[in-house]
Motif scaffolding. Structure first.
Motif, short mmCIF file in Angstrom:
data_model
loop_
_atom_site.label_atom_id
_atom_site.label_comp_id
_atom_site.label_asym_id
_atom_site.label_seq_id
_atom_site.Cartn_x
_atom_site.Cartn_y
_atom_site.Cartn_z
N GLY A 1 34.01 46.80 40.33
CA GLY A 1 32.72 46.51 40.80
C GLY A 1 32.89 45.83 42.16
N LEU A 2 34.00 45.24 42.67
CA LEU A 2 34.12 44.40 43.71
C LEU A 2 34.49 45.70 45.07
CD1 LEU A 2 36.16 41.22 42.96
CD2 LEU A 2 33.76 41.20 44.22
N LEU A 3 35.30 46.63 44.48
CA LEU A 3 35.50 47.75 45.43
C LEU A 3 34.33 48.47 45.68
CD1 LEU A 3 38.85 49.07 43.75
CD2 LEU A 3 38.76 47.76 45.91
N ASP A 4 33.51 48.80 44.43
CA ASP A 4 32.30 49.45 44.98
C ASP A 4 31.23 48.70 45.73
OD1 ASP A 4 32.84 51.42 43.11
OD2 ASP A 4 31.93 50.72 41.45
N LEU B 1 38.85 53.21 51.71
CA LEU B 1 38.64 52.26 50.53
C LEU B 1 38.36 53.28 49.50
CD1 LEU B 1 38.23 49.44 49.43
CD2 LEU B 1 35.81 49.66 49.84
N SER B 2 37.90 54.49 49.74
CA SER B 2 37.58 55.55 48.69
C SER B 2 38.72 56.09 47.96
CB SER B 2 36.69 56.73 49.32
OG SER B 2 36.69 57.61 48.31
N SER B 3 40.01 55.87 48.73
CA SER B 3 40.93 56.63 48.44
C SER B 3 41.74 55.41 47.44
CB SER B 3 42.35 56.79 49.44
OG SER B 3 42.58 55.78 50.07
N ALA C 1 44.49 42.22 47.34
CA ALA C 1 45.57 42.80 47.44
C ALA C 1 45.75 44.27 47.70
CB ALA C 1 46.73 42.64 46.32
N LEU C 2 44.53 44.88 46.93
CA LEU C 2 44.47 46.33 47.16
C LEU C 2 43.71 46.60 48.57
CD1 LEU C 2 42.90 47.58 43.72
CD2 LEU C 2 45.28 47.76 44.56
N ILE C 3 43.15 46.12 49.09
CA ILE C 3 42.96 46.29 50.55
C ILE C 3 43.71 45.64 51.60
CG2 ILE C 3 40.35 46.27 49.76
CD1 ILE C 3 39.95 43.53 51.00
N SER C 4 44.78 45.34 51.31
CA SER C 4 45.69 44.80 52.25
C SER C 4 45.95 45.91 53.38
CB SER C 4 46.84 44.08 51.38
OG SER C 4 47.70 45.26 51.04
N LYS C 5 46.16 46.99 52.87
CA LYS C 5 46.66 48.13 54.06
C LYS C 5 45.45 48.26 55.11
CE LYS C 5 49.75 50.58 51.13
NZ LYS C 5 50.20 51.92 50.36
N LEU C 6 44.20 48.21 54.23
CA LEU C 6 43.08 48.11 55.38
C LEU C 6 43.01 47.14 56.35
CD1 LEU C 6 42.02 49.96 52.86
CD2 LEU C 6 39.52 49.36 53.61
#
Length: 491
Positions: free
Chosen positions: A364-367, A404-406, A318-323
């Protein structure tokens, strides 16, 4: 003097910051977010995403599934191309949700809540190669790892005759025999036309109680169908595939390694079969190249993944949906799924089994995902020699890594935004009813409530199935779960 200054600095470092509560829990070093707060937000998002279906919605979803299966049966009868006895793989979530390894660039954008309420992916074998005596030629000489051409040269004349119009041919070989290659684009074009033909025919003679087709679209090699069944809009992404039993030689090395699922499920369950998806590599020939898929194995592996990690995966998606809205799409949910599987192999089971560590897993997945973008390296879980980000330009990789860093810099705020979006998209959906011990009238186990619900469901079935024989079977050991029969079909 220096000693006094050092002591003062130590005191300030150990003292709580102004406005911070003592004992508030550990912090995320990068963002400063409280881990317990991230944990709470992840759970809240999961509650929005994982909706329970009440009886009415479950019946509507069943009606839509039956309709799709009957349409596929009629497609088979059109020109006998599809296998008579076929085996479909139904996956929860659409192609855009990353349930299969397909490129999303050429797919139109669909939004839950706006275009559909519930989505599925259905893999439909155009060829079912389950006979071990059937010789198969997977020609990987022209493709990067994880992709192949499929030659029909060793097939019988009947199969070649049925599918010749969906093949691209090459120059005859030394024996003078034409080498026909099964074309993913031609197969998907034929499949979409066949499904459209059946739906148009059904539309000329609509029957009461059957779902209404709201949308039929062909994007790339995926046929997307949105059905309106009662109050539910159900999206089916239907994909024609080639189905195999066994395991491909190109992935044999993966079996030799140690994996997180060892001892939890058998190897036979994991390697029961694979598919060819109508999707090519960035440098491949679209008319001839297929992509190896292990969707059947992934269904089995999911059983071995802890609930906390799966919750973190869904939140990260859900967090990376904008990407995912950017073009070209550098990151897809399938990349994230692969990283999760690699993490399961890399990290101890005792660590991943901790249900209260979802915040750690999310970060961890974001990293991991950012590491993949910076290095332009995301190996496929089953075929590690296939780098799924190899085609990215340096500029695209850095651009998406910055985006993704943001997210990584303020995961709490992005989780709140995802919760708000999820609540808006599901606001119009009927919720599953809840009961309290003090409210006997709403208790589904009470006789009056049960009888009323049973009568309502029977009335609906009678309305939707005029002229058909309808009966109900109630298990005396569990009277809360009736089974209905319409003519000779139970559900």
């Amino acid at each position: 003097m220096r000693s006094a200054d050092a002591r003062a600095m130590a005191v300030r470092a150990l003292s709580p910051r102004l406005g911070s509560a003592p004992g508030a829990g550990p912090l995320d070093f990068r963002s400063g977010a409280r881990l317990w707060e991230l944990q709470r937000l992840i759970a809240e998002l999961g509650a929005h995403e994982q909706r329970e279906h009440d009886d009415q919605r479950a019946l509507e979803l069943h009606t839509a599934k039956d309709f799709i299966f009957s349409v596929l049966g009629m497609v088979q009868k059109l020109d006998q191309k599809l296998p008579v006895a076929n085996e479909y793989l139904l996956l929860s979530g659409g192609v855009r949700e990353g349930v299969v390894d397909m490129d999303l660039d050429e797919l139109s954008v669909y939004a839950r809540g706006t275009d559909y309420d519930v989505d599925f992916t259905l893999l439909v074998p155009a060829l079912k190669l389950h006979d071990r005596n059937q010789p198969v030629t997977l020609d990987m000489r022209h493709s990067v790892p994880g992709h192949s051409w499929l030659s029909l040269r060793l097939f019988d004349e009947g199969t070649v005759g049925r599918w010749k119009d969906c093949c691209t041919d090459t120059e005859p070989d030394v024996s003078g025999v034409n080498n026909y290659f099964f074309s993913p684009t031609l197969v998907s074009d034929w499949f979409h036309e066949a499904v459209g033909s059946v739906l148009r025919e059904l539309g000329r003679k609509p029957q009461r109680g059957t779902p209404r087709v709201e949308k039929l679209e062909h994007s790339s090699t995926v046929t997307s169908i949105v059905l309106a069944a009662g109050g539910s809009r159900v999206l089916y992404d239907v994909v024609p595939v080639v189905s195999f039993k066994g395991w491909p030689a190109v992935a044999q090395g993966w079996l030799m390694e140690n994996h997180f699922w060892d001892g939890k499920i058998t190897e036979e369950e994991v390697i029961s079969g694979f598919y060819l998806l109508p999707s090519c590599s960035p440098v491949g020939c679209k008319e001839k190249e297929w992509r190896l898929s292990f969707a059947r194995s992934e269904v089995q592996l999911k059983k071995c993944i802890s609930g906390g990690l799966m919750q973190a995966f869904q939140a990260c998606k859900a967090l990376i949906s904008k990407l995912l809205l950017s073009r070209p799409k550098a990151v897809s949910p399938y990349h994230l799924r692969s990283l999760m599987l690699w993490a399961c192999d890399r990290l101890p089971h005792t660590y991943l089994a901790q249900e209260d560590h979802s915040a750690h897993f999310l970060l961890g997945l974001l990293d991991d995902l950012q590491h993949c973008l910076v290095n332009k390296a995301c190996p496929n879980y089953f075929i590690p020699q296939r780098n799924m980000l190899e085609h990215l330009s340096d500029s695209a990789a850095i651009l998406h890594a910055r985006r993704l860093s943001s997210v990584r810099s303020d995961p709490a705020e992005h989780l709140r935004s995802a919760i708000q979006c999820s609540s808006v998209s599901t606001a119009h959906l009927p919720q599953a009813t809840s009961t309290t011990p003090s409210d006997a009238a709403s208790d589904p186990t009470s006789d009056s409530s049960h009888d009323q619900r049973l009568a309502q469901k029977l009335q609906q079935l009678v309305t939707e199935n005029p002229g058909k024989s309808i009966s109900v079977f109630i298990n005396p050991d569990d009277v809360t779960r009736p089974h209905f029969r319409i003519d000779d079909k139970f559900f």
